[in-house]
Every structure is written in C-alpha cells, then in structure tokens.
Design a protein around this motif. Structure first.
Motif, PDB file in Angstrom:
ATOM      1  N   PRO A 126      33.807  11.787  16.342  1.00 35.36           N
ATOM      2  CA  PRO A 126      32.684  11.169  17.020  1.00 35.36           C
ATOM      3  C   PRO A 126      31.316  11.361  15.854  1.00 35.36           C
ATOM      4  CG  PRO A 126      33.209  13.299  18.034  1.00 35.36           C
ATOM      5  CD  PRO A 126      34.269  13.002  17.091  1.00 35.36           C
ATOM      6  N   THR A 127      30.538  10.526  15.850  1.00 38.01           N
ATOM      7  CA  THR A 127      29.402  10.734  14.884  1.00 38.01           C
ATOM      8  C   THR A 127      28.177  10.669  15.714  1.00 38.01           C
ATOM      9  OG1 THR A 127      30.432   9.412  13.337  1.00 38.01           O
ATOM     10  CG2 THR A 127      27.958   9.544  12.884  1.00 38.01           C
ATOM     11  N   MET A 129      24.682   9.741  16.540  1.00 37.17           N
ATOM     12  CA  MET A 129      23.653   8.533  16.256  1.00 37.17           C
ATOM     13  C   MET A 129      22.313   8.774  15.915  1.00 37.17           C
ATOM     14  SD  MET A 129      26.248   6.424  15.710  1.00 37.17           S
ATOM     15  CE  MET A 129      25.126   5.045  15.626  1.00 37.17           C
ATOM     16  N   THR A 138      26.353  10.773  20.802  1.00 41.03           N
ATOM     17  CA  THR A 138      27.596  10.177  19.543  1.00 41.03           C
ATOM     18  C   THR A 138      27.638   8.806  19.780  1.00 41.03           C
ATOM     19  OG1 THR A 138      29.471  10.671  20.936  1.00 41.03           O
ATOM     20  CG2 THR A 138      28.431  12.261  19.742  1.00 41.03           C
ATOM     21  N   ASN A 139      28.483   8.013  18.562  1.00 41.87           N
ATOM     22  CA  ASN A 139      28.703   6.552  18.784  1.00 41.87           C
ATOM     23  C   ASN A 139      29.848   6.405  19.819  1.00 41.87           C
ATOM     24  OD1 ASN A 139      30.632   8.483  17.339  1.00 41.87           O
ATOM     25  ND2 ASN A 139      31.491   6.618  16.151  1.00 41.87           N
ATOM     26  N   LEU A 140      30.588   7.316  20.130  1.00 46.30           N
ATOM     27  CA  LEU A 140      31.669   7.298  21.146  1.00 46.30           C
ATOM     28  C   LEU A 140      30.983   7.138  22.474  1.00 46.30           C
ATOM     29  CD1 LEU A 140      34.470   9.656  20.182  1.00 46.30           C
ATOM     30  CD2 LEU A 140      34.290   7.224  19.557  1.00 46.30           C
ATOM     31  N   GLN A 141      29.937   8.099  22.796  1.00 45.34           N
ATOM     32  CA  GLN A 141      29.252   7.993  24.111  1.00 45.34           C
ATOM     33  C   GLN A 141      28.733   6.757  24.230  1.00 45.34           C
ATOM     34  OE1 GLN A 141      26.924  11.446  23.475  1.00 45.34           O
ATOM     35  NE2 GLN A 141      28.435  12.600  24.849  1.00 45.34           N
ATOM     36  N   LEU A 142      28.034   5.988  23.136  1.00 48.36           N
ATOM     37  CA  LEU A 142      27.288   4.671  23.439  1.00 48.36           C
ATOM     38  C   LEU A 142      28.426   3.864  23.524  1.00 48.36           C
ATOM     39  CD1 LEU A 142      24.526   5.265  20.326  1.00 48.36           C
ATOM     40  CD2 LEU A 142      24.339   5.412  22.841  1.00 48.36           C
ATOM     41  N   ILE A 143      29.472   3.611  22.749  1.00 51.45           N
ATOM     42  CA  ILE A 143      30.435   2.754  22.859  1.00 51.45           C
ATOM     43  C   ILE A 143      30.907   2.644  24.635  1.00 51.45           C
ATOM     44  CG2 ILE A 143      32.795   2.177  22.567  1.00 51.45           C
ATOM     45  CD1 ILE A 143      32.295   3.102  19.467  1.00 51.45           C
TER      46      ILE A 143
END
Length: 295
Positions: A126-127, A129, A138-143
């Motif tokens: 995860p990154t 954001m 994180t990017n995974l949460q947003l996805i």
C-alpha cells in the motif's frame, strides 16, 4: 482525535466491502429464498483464487478479475447443483438453511485441507496517498471504495433501468406468477446468482486486499457482519443493504477506539438488535416487504 479519524476512514473502507457482500447476499435471498450461509466460503475461495493467480505471475488487476469470476462460477454451481434441486423438492426455508450450513462446512473444511492453517497476504504494497488529521489513506483503501461505489452504481442501473432487473424483481415477488407472465424465471435466478457471486468474489478480494493477512477461516466472522448488514437495512432491499453496511462499518470501527477490537462482532449484533427493536423490518422499513427485491 486522530484515532477517531483513523477509525472513521477504516470504517468507510470496511463499509465498502460490506456493501459489496451484503447486496450480493440479499440478491441471492430475494430471487431464490435461499439464506446462503456458504456465502462467506465463496468469498474466501475467490480471495484464494486471486492469490493463486497472483503467484502465477498475473498482475493484481487481472488476479482480482480471476477472483470475481471464481465467485460467480462457485455461486452458480452451488445454486444449480445444490440449492435448486432441493428447492424443486419443496424443502422448507429452515431445511434449506441447514443445507446451506452443511455446504458451508464442506467448503470450509475442503479449502482448509488444501491451503492449510497458514496465513497469506497479497503481494501488494500500500502507498499513502494523503492524510486526514494524521490518518493515512492508502491507494488500496481508495481502490476498494471506488470499486464499491462503481459496483453499487452498476447494481442501481441494472435493477432500476434494465429488463433483467425488472425480471429479477418480478421473480423475487412471485416466481410462479412471473413465469406465467412469460419470464424465464430459472434463467433469471441463475443470472442473479452469477451477479451476486461476482459481488461476493469482489468483496472477498477487496477484504483480503486491505487485510494484513488472511487464512482459510477468515470468512467465518465476516459473514456475521454481512448478514447483519443485509438484515439491518431490510432483507431484500439493495439500498438498505448499502446503508446497513455503512452503519455497521462505522459502528464497529469507531467503538473499537474505546473498546477491545475483539468486541466488534458483539457491537454489530447489539446495533442490529437495537435497530430491529425500533424498526423490525430494518432501517428502510417503509421500502421492505418480505424478501421482495427493492430498489
């Protein structure tokens, strides 16, 4: 304050996963009157299918599609070769519930025999954001949130604007009457199970994507939240399932700020009981009518 913000952010993410699963669950129940307790095992199998695809060298996006397809196929097979044959024999709702529990146990133990008791994780890092009051998003949460929003919008269009959606709603009200009006109810029910299975698979992949680790037994507690969200919103009500998922997602994560996280399931059930005491048919009681699919 930071803990509350962090819990709220993660509560929204959990609500997104719950919404995917709860809408799929209520769709299955509405069109076929099957309270499918094997739903959680379908989620886990789909999650492991995506894991296997990733280990085979496929990118995460393609692996996720493999998981979604697996959920759809497993769901269709269960309906066609397990639940429908019993339904044609006229088994009661309670008997079907026991059958679904047996199917759940068979799938769970079969999967456990194949993968063992070990924990796994997707090979995705995860990154961060951005941050909200020091809470990292994180990017995974947003996805996951974006996927849930897109899937819910697609379900709205399907149920509200398409002939297939109208046929599903008709089948959920009275399958015999719908068939006498020229609707191929068996085909409609099969398609509904494919769609709900795809949502189930997507929920499984999304849940494992945001988890630090998962195992063959990861779905056993999550199914309680899924059923609670579906019932809380009003069983048969797709929008109610979404709303129930949001309420439970936020409630379980926010209360974990003050209580031990192991109380999450208990909190979800307390919220469910409290709401049903005031509104026995769920949050959107005025829209719910038995198991008829509402939009």
């Amino acid at each position: 304050m930071n803990l509350i913000v962090s819990a709220t952010v993660f509560g929204v993410v959990i609500a997104a996963v719950l919404a995917l699963a709860a809408v799929g669950f209520t769709l299955q129940y509405s069109v076929s009157n099957v309270f499918n307790l094997a739903f959680s095992e379908t989620m886990v199998i789909a999650g492991f299918a995506a894991l296997g695809a990733g280990k085979a060298g496929l990118p995460m996006a393609v692996s996720a599609l493999v998981g979604v397809a697996t959920g759809a196929v497993v769901s269709l097979l269960l309906n066609q070769f397990v639940y429908q044959p019993f339904a044609r024999r006229g088994v009661s709702v309670f008997q079907m519930l026991v059958i679904s529990l047996a199917v759940s146990l068979v799938l769970a133990n079969t999967l456990l025999a194949f993968v063992g008791p070990l924990s796994f994780r997707y090979d995705v890092t995860p990154t961060v954001m951005f941050t909200i009051a020091s809470a990292a998003v994180t990017n995974l949460q947003l996805i996951v949130i974006a996927l849930a929003v897109a899937a819910m919008a697609a379900m709205h269009l399907l149920l509200k604007r398409s002939k297939l959606g109208l046929a599903m709603r008709a089948a959920s009200v009275d399958g015999g009457l719908a068939q006498s009006c020229g609707i191929a109810t068996a085909k409609v029910v099969a398609i509904a199970w494919v769609i709900s299975g795809a949502l189930c698979g997507l929920a499984g992949v999304a849940l494992f994507l945001i988890s630090s680790s998962f195992s063959a037994t990861s779905g056993r507690t999550f199914i309680v939240l899924v059923i609670a969200a579906a019932v809380l919103g009003g069983i048969g009500d797709a929008y109610g399932a979404m709303l129930g998922a949001l309420v439970l997602g936020l409630a379980t994560e926010l209360t974990a700020v003050w209580l031990d996280p192991s109380f999450k399931i208990a909190i979800a059930l307390i919220v469910l009981i409290a709401v049903l005491m005031a509104r026995p048919q769920g949050i959107r009681a005025e829209f719910s009518s038995g198991r008829a699919l509402q939009v």
